[in-house]
Design a protein around this motif. Sequence first.
Motif, short mmCIF file in Angstrom:
data_model
loop_
_atom_site.label_atom_id
_atom_site.label_comp_id
_atom_site.label_asym_id
_atom_site.label_seq_id
_atom_site.Cartn_x
_atom_site.Cartn_y
_atom_site.Cartn_z
N GLY A 211 0.82 -1.21 0.00
CA GLY A 211 0.00 0.00 0.00
C GLY A 211 0.85 1.26 0.00
N ARG A 212 0.21 2.34 -0.38
CA ARG A 212 0.91 3.63 -0.47
C ARG A 212 0.04 4.73 0.14
N ILE A 213 0.67 5.59 0.94
CA ILE A 213 0.04 6.83 1.38
C ILE A 213 0.93 7.98 0.93
N ILE A 214 0.35 8.91 0.20
CA ILE A 214 1.09 10.11 -0.18
C ILE A 214 0.21 11.29 0.24
N ALA A 215 0.74 12.11 1.15
CA ALA A 215 -0.04 13.21 1.69
C ALA A 215 0.61 14.54 1.32
N ILE A 216 -0.21 15.58 1.29
CA ILE A 216 0.28 16.92 0.97
C ILE A 216 0.34 17.77 2.24
N GLY A 217 1.54 18.18 2.59
CA GLY A 217 1.73 19.12 3.70
C GLY A 217 1.94 20.52 3.14
N SER A 218 2.99 21.17 3.57
CA SER A 218 3.33 22.50 3.06
C SER A 218 4.75 22.83 3.51
N GLN A 219 5.41 23.64 2.73
CA GLN A 219 6.74 24.15 3.13
C GLN A 219 6.67 24.76 4.52
N ALA A 220 5.51 25.37 4.84
CA ALA A 220 5.36 26.04 6.14
C ALA A 220 5.45 25.07 7.31
N ALA A 221 5.31 23.77 7.04
CA ALA A 221 5.42 22.78 8.12
C ALA A 221 6.82 22.77 8.73
N VAL A 222 7.83 23.00 7.89
CA VAL A 222 9.22 22.93 8.37
C VAL A 222 9.89 24.29 8.35
N ASP A 223 9.23 25.26 7.78
CA ASP A 223 9.84 26.58 7.61
C ASP A 223 8.80 27.65 7.95
N PRO A 224 8.41 27.74 9.23
CA PRO A 224 7.33 28.67 9.57
C PRO A 224 7.77 30.12 9.40
#
Length: 227
Positions: A126-139
């Motif tokens: 199985g595969r999970i590919i999720a969309i976060g954001s650059q802001a997650a690591v670079d607030p």
Amino acid sequence: MKDKTVLVTGADGGLGTHVTQAFLETGATVIGTSRKIEPSDFKSPNFVAIPADISTCEGAKVLVDRVVARFGKLDILAHTVGGFAGGKSIVETDNETFQRMLDLNLNCVFHILRAAVPVLRQTGNGRIIAIGSQAAVDPGPNVGAYSASKAAMVSLIRTVALENKDAGLTANVILPGTMDTPANRQAMPDGDFAKWVRPATVASLMIWLARDAGRDVNGAVIPVLGY
Ligand SMILES: NC(=O)c1ccc[n+]([C@@H]2O[C@H](COP(=O)([O-])OP(=O)(O)OC[C@H]3O[C@@H](n4cnc5c(N)ncnc54)[C@H](OP(=O)(O)O)[C@@H]3O)[C@@H](O)[C@H]2O)c1
């Protein structure tokens, strides 16, 4: 990917439209979901619309149950649901905005993971590919609620990656910068669109991670920042 069953959340969103189209072009069966999704949103005979609100545990469970009842399995979860609020410092951010960011960007992921992971484990790859954001690591300043909700969802995906590698399940998260979507063009008409991330680029990376080659990439946090 003709034998694959893919669930795309946020399938009619600015990014989700490209992701859905890209998976349809692989020949996979693609179930697109959002609160307002309709069968006519995509022309392909491989497209199935199942409307759902995944902001509750029950909404996500009913959705996954319907997928399994109809197709007998789920191979790939492509999760794009999320949303942005910004423009206020932490002190100025009201409770309602903070809660909305947590609901959209964190709780929706939690609910869909709880519902889908047991089913995804059964396929053995199985595969999970999720969309976060650059802001997650670079607030940055004035996007604190959004950044915090995305940082927490990245943590959830990495945890799921560790918890399920015994079943051949991979879970990865992509962190886009500003994307060239119709909504962004409307909100920032003076922006340099050419420098923004093309949604099709993110979609093609999701396809790569979903294919057999993606088997060796697990728990990755992948920035896609444009230039
Ligand atoms: N746009 C950017 O520049 C950018 C940059 C970095 C990261 N991202 C991230 O990329 C993702 C996609 O962004 P986007 O711009 O494509 O967003 P979008 O156009 O607002 O699309 C969001 C999608 O999520 C669905 N949705 C919202 N709440 C839902 C719920 N409770 N249950 C089911 N579906 C729900 C929406 O459909 P309904 O309203 O019909 O439910 C829509 O299909 C988000 O996670 C966003 O945070 C975006």
